[in-house]
Design a protein around this motif. Structure first.
Motif, PDB file in Angstrom:
ATOM      1  N   ASN A 144      15.890  34.153  17.435  1.00 16.89           N
ATOM      2  CA  ASN A 144      16.802  35.167  17.981  1.00 16.89           C
ATOM      3  C   ASN A 144      17.136  36.238  16.944  1.00 16.89           C
ATOM      4  O   ASN A 144      17.193  37.435  17.262  1.00 16.89           O
ATOM      5  N   ILE A 145      17.376  35.810  15.700  1.00 20.27           N
ATOM      6  CA  ILE A 145      17.673  36.778  14.635  1.00 20.27           C
ATOM      7  C   ILE A 145      16.474  37.701  14.412  1.00 20.27           C
ATOM      8  O   ILE A 145      16.611  38.930  14.310  1.00 20.27           O
ATOM      9  N   SER A 146      15.288  37.117  14.342  1.00 20.65           N
ATOM     10  CA  SER A 146      14.075  37.899  14.097  1.00 20.65           C
ATOM     11  C   SER A 146      13.813  38.885  15.221  1.00 20.65           C
ATOM     12  O   SER A 146      13.533  40.068  14.980  1.00 20.65           O
ATOM     13  N   ALA A 147      13.894  38.407  16.469  1.00 20.73           N
ATOM     14  CA  ALA A 147      13.618  39.266  17.618  1.00 20.73           C
ATOM     15  C   ALA A 147      14.663  40.368  17.755  1.00 20.73           C
ATOM     16  O   ALA A 147      14.341  41.502  18.120  1.00 20.73           O
ATOM     17  N   THR A 148      15.923  40.044  17.437  1.00 20.13           N
ATOM     18  CA  THR A 148      17.007  41.015  17.595  1.00 20.13           C
ATOM     19  C   THR A 148      16.938  42.126  16.556  1.00 20.13           C
ATOM     20  O   THR A 148      17.045  43.313  16.880  1.00 20.13           O
ATOM     21  N   TYR A 149      16.766  41.759  15.294  1.00 15.62           N
ATOM     22  CA  TYR A 149      16.880  42.733  14.213  1.00 15.62           C
ATOM     23  C   TYR A 149      15.550  43.329  13.750  1.00 15.62           C
ATOM     24  O   TYR A 149      15.538  44.330  13.025  1.00 15.62           O
ATOM     25  N   PHE A 150      14.441  42.704  14.138  1.00 16.34           N
ATOM     26  CA  PHE A 150      13.151  43.230  13.712  1.00 16.34           C
ATOM     27  C   PHE A 150      12.276  43.699  14.879  1.00 16.34           C
ATOM     28  O   PHE A 150      11.221  44.282  14.654  1.00 16.34           O
TER      29      PHE A 150
ATOM     30  N   TRP B 267      14.003  39.392  27.963  1.00 20.73           N
ATOM     31  CA  TRP B 267      12.594  39.396  28.373  1.00 20.73           C
ATOM     32  C   TRP B 267      11.699  39.897  27.245  1.00 20.73           C
ATOM     33  O   TRP B 267      10.642  39.329  26.979  1.00 20.73           O
ATOM     34  N   LEU B 268      12.131  40.956  26.584  1.00 28.61           N
ATOM     35  CA  LEU B 268      11.350  41.572  25.522  1.00 28.61           C
ATOM     36  C   LEU B 268      11.048  40.571  24.411  1.00 28.61           C
ATOM     37  O   LEU B 268       9.932  40.496  23.896  1.00 28.61           O
ATOM     38  N   GLY B 269      12.036  39.753  24.062  1.00 25.39           N
ATOM     39  CA  GLY B 269      11.866  38.784  22.983  1.00 25.39           C
ATOM     40  C   GLY B 269      10.859  37.710  23.315  1.00 25.39           C
ATOM     41  O   GLY B 269      10.049  37.310  22.469  1.00 25.39           O
ATOM     42  N   TRP B 270      10.885  37.226  24.560  1.00 25.12           N
ATOM     43  CA  TRP B 270       9.998  36.128  24.939  1.00 25.12           C
ATOM     44  C   TRP B 270       8.617  36.589  25.362  1.00 25.12           C
ATOM     45  O   TRP B 270       7.731  35.771  25.593  1.00 25.12           O
ATOM     46  N   TRP B 271       8.430  37.894  25.451  1.00 24.38           N
ATOM     47  CA  TRP B 271       7.099  38.412  25.766  1.00 24.38           C
ATOM     48  C   TRP B 271       6.577  39.303  24.635  1.00 24.38           C
ATOM     49  O   TRP B 271       5.874  38.835  23.746  1.00 24.38           O
ATOM     50  N   THR B 272       6.939  40.574  24.635  1.00 28.76           N
ATOM     51  CA  THR B 272       6.367  41.523  23.684  1.00 28.76           C
ATOM     52  C   THR B 272       6.632  41.138  22.238  1.00 28.76           C
ATOM     53  O   THR B 272       5.701  41.096  21.416  1.00 28.76           O
ATOM     54  N   VAL B 273       7.883  40.867  21.898  1.00 24.83           N
ATOM     55  CA  VAL B 273       8.214  40.556  20.502  1.00 24.83           C
ATOM     56  C   VAL B 273       7.537  39.261  20.061  1.00 24.83           C
ATOM     57  O   VAL B 273       7.076  39.146  18.919  1.00 24.83           O
TER      58      VAL B 273
ATOM     59  N   VAL C 275       7.279  33.621  15.114  1.00 22.84           N
ATOM     60  CA  VAL C 275       8.030  34.879  15.115  1.00 22.84           C
ATOM     61  C   VAL C 275       8.888  34.991  13.863  1.00 22.84           C
ATOM     62  O   VAL C 275       9.040  36.080  13.296  1.00 22.84           O
ATOM     63  N   VAL C 276       9.429  33.860  13.392  1.00 20.45           N
ATOM     64  CA  VAL C 276      10.241  33.867  12.167  1.00 20.45           C
ATOM     65  C   VAL C 276       9.365  34.194  10.959  1.00 20.45           C
ATOM     66  O   VAL C 276       9.747  34.991  10.095  1.00 20.45           O
TER      67      VAL C 276
END
Length: 514
Positions: A50-56, A323-329, A486-487
């Protein structure tokens, strides 16, 4: 730098023990944590994800888009004609070269995701489009979104600009063929000989091991499911471990035969089998629908390219990615994690090729071939679902990727045989990735262009053992490793940043030197 000098450097290479201990130890700790307390590990990984997807997430979207666009600029510059690698004639034929690149980078995702992702976006239309799911209006958005995730941007980040950098610094300047060299434009000798370089190499190896062990583990789960479905075997840990053992045996034997034989032969077999299967599906399946959805989906993809590449939805700059985090990111993190070591592999097999040809192969040809691949498999599934509601979606329920693939292949003529061949194809795909990643991990640790076969075999077997350990605690162990990718992409994405300006600088300099 001459070949003789390179050979001398290779003889002086030895295993980098600190790098071995840091990267190997980290992965070992991850496996132990999964065995001891999977719930605590899951919570930690989810937090990091969550941290990685949110801030990066936004940074990654811009990074991939910029990498692709700058690569296109390099093709247009006079310096794009420059031949890289210190030799004037390519080591491998174009077919051999393209086969190794395609098979290594697609891995197992090229089969199961090709079936599952278009279906997923068809049933639940991406938020950018908001079409009604499971209807004709959802077809183009589904195909286009799949193209975005497995198209131009994904392939470009896997080694276009970074390959130019590594080939320049290694073959012409004598610097190591290793991830640390990507930081040379920023830190100079400190990147090559200091702790910065050690961290860069270790981060890249951990990311690649995580990114490779994941597909190996999922292959065990997926092929085991397929064998159980087709032959009535018991889908359990014993069968899953047996599948992984067979896979490890294939790519370990390949690793022992060397780059010019093992990986090349596996890749060649893979491409020929894939071409034969795709031709069969194209003819036996809904041919008109496949071609129609490819061209219309590609049109939607190109028309909305920048919107899709920079789509943030409600996330804003720093917000819950949803959605963006679990797909594109997720996909961007996965592909970026492979970036530095893939660039090493591509640099090794691309000697004698021009900057322009390398970028065109990676950023244009490979993505279009991949997109057509996804349309043939995923488009066939969508056509079947439109014709008979529930035929594919019922099997896919719960995001069951192997069930979606088998539902598609079983409903084709000679479905039983075609299903078996697709499972074999997937196995060889993952084997080429296991083989090539064992090669580049070993090359990074030994600073040798042709690392010892024993070291390659060790890493190949080690990744198989890690996969077995993780599936022993259930599919959740492998799933968490996938999320962990992702991390690991956070530090790796910083390694890729200098390529945005340095690959351009190198190409401009070569143009002036002509």
């Amino acid at each position: 730098m001459s070949d003789a000098t390179l050979e001398t450097g290779a003889k002086e290479g030895r295993i980098n023990k600190p790098l071995f201990l840091i990267s190997g130890g980290f992965i070992a700790i991850f496996c132990i944590a999964a065995l001891v307390n999977l719930q605590a590990l899951s919570a930690a990984v989810d937090w990091g994800f969550n941290i990685s997807a949110t801030y990066f997430g936004l940074y990654w979207q811009v990074l991939l888009l910029a990498t692709f666009l700058i690569g296109l600029v390099l093709c247009l510059l006079p310096g794009g004609r420059a031949i890289m690698g210190g030799i004037t004639t390519p080591e491998f034929t174009t077919f051999q070269w393209g086969s190794m690149i395609m098979c290594t980078l697609l891995a197992g995702g090229g089969v199961f995701w090709a079936a599952g992702e278009p279906i997923a976006h068809f049933l639940y239309s991406p938020p950018l489009y908001g079409a009604e799911g499971a209807t004709e209006s959802a077809v183009n958005p589904a195909i286009a979104q799949s193209f975005m995730h497995w198209g131009f941007l994904a392939w470009a980040i896997l080694g276009s600009l970074t390959t130019v950098m590594l080939m320049h610094y290694h073959y012409e300047k004598g610097l190591p063929l290793a991830p640390r060299t990507l930081l040379y434009p920023v830190f100079g000798d400190k990147a090559i000989n200091g702790p910065i370089g050690l961290i860069a190499d270790a981060s890249s190896i951990i990311a690649v091991v995580a990114g490779t062990v994941g597909p190996i583990g999922f292959l065990g789960l997926q092929v085991s499911y397929g064998l159980a479905d087709l032959f009535g075997l018991t889908d359990g840990f014993a069968l899953q471990a047996t599948v992984i053992a067979g896979l490890v045996a294939i790519y370990t034997i390949s690793a022992m035969t060397g780059l010019s034989r093992g990986i090349q032969i596996l890749s060649k077999v893979n491409v020929l089998l894939a071409a034969a299967l795709l031709l069969f599906v194209l003819i036996a399946g809904p041919t008109g629908f496949i071609f129609g959805s490819f061209f219309s989906g590609f049109g939607t993809y190109v028309e909305n390219f920048f919107q899709m590449a920079l789509y943030r939805g409600d996330a804003g700059v720093f917000g819950e990615p949803g959605w963006l985090g679990w797909w594109t990111v997720f996909f961007w993190g996965w592909f970026m994690g492979y970036g530095p070591l893939m660039a090493m592999f591509i640099a090794r097999v691309s000697r004698g090729r021009s900057i322009r040809s390398i970028i065109i192969m990676l950023s244009i040809i490979a993505p279009i071939v991949t997109n057509f691949w996804f349309t043939i498999i995923g488009g066939t599934g969508i056509a079947m679902e439109l014709e008979a509601t529930g035929l594919i979606s019922s099997a896919f329920e719960g995001f069951n990727l192997p069930a979606a693939l088998l539902a598609i292949t079983n409903n084709l003529p000679m479905g039983f045989v075609i299903s078996i061949l697709f499972l074999i194809l997937t196995t060889i795909f993952v084997a080429t990735t296991g083989d090539s990643m064992s090669f580049v991990i070993s090359a990074t640790m030994s600073n040798e262009n042709n690392p010892p076969a024993a070291l390659r075999v060790f890493w190949g077997i080690a990744m198989g053992v890690m996969a077995v350990i993780l599936i022993s605690v259930g599919s959740g162990g492998v799933s968490k490793l996938q999320s962990f990718i992702v991390v690991t992409a956070v530090p790796v994405s910083l390694l890729l940043l200098p390529s945005l300006w340095d690959a351009l600088r190198i190409t401009l300099a070569k143009g002036k030197a002509e």
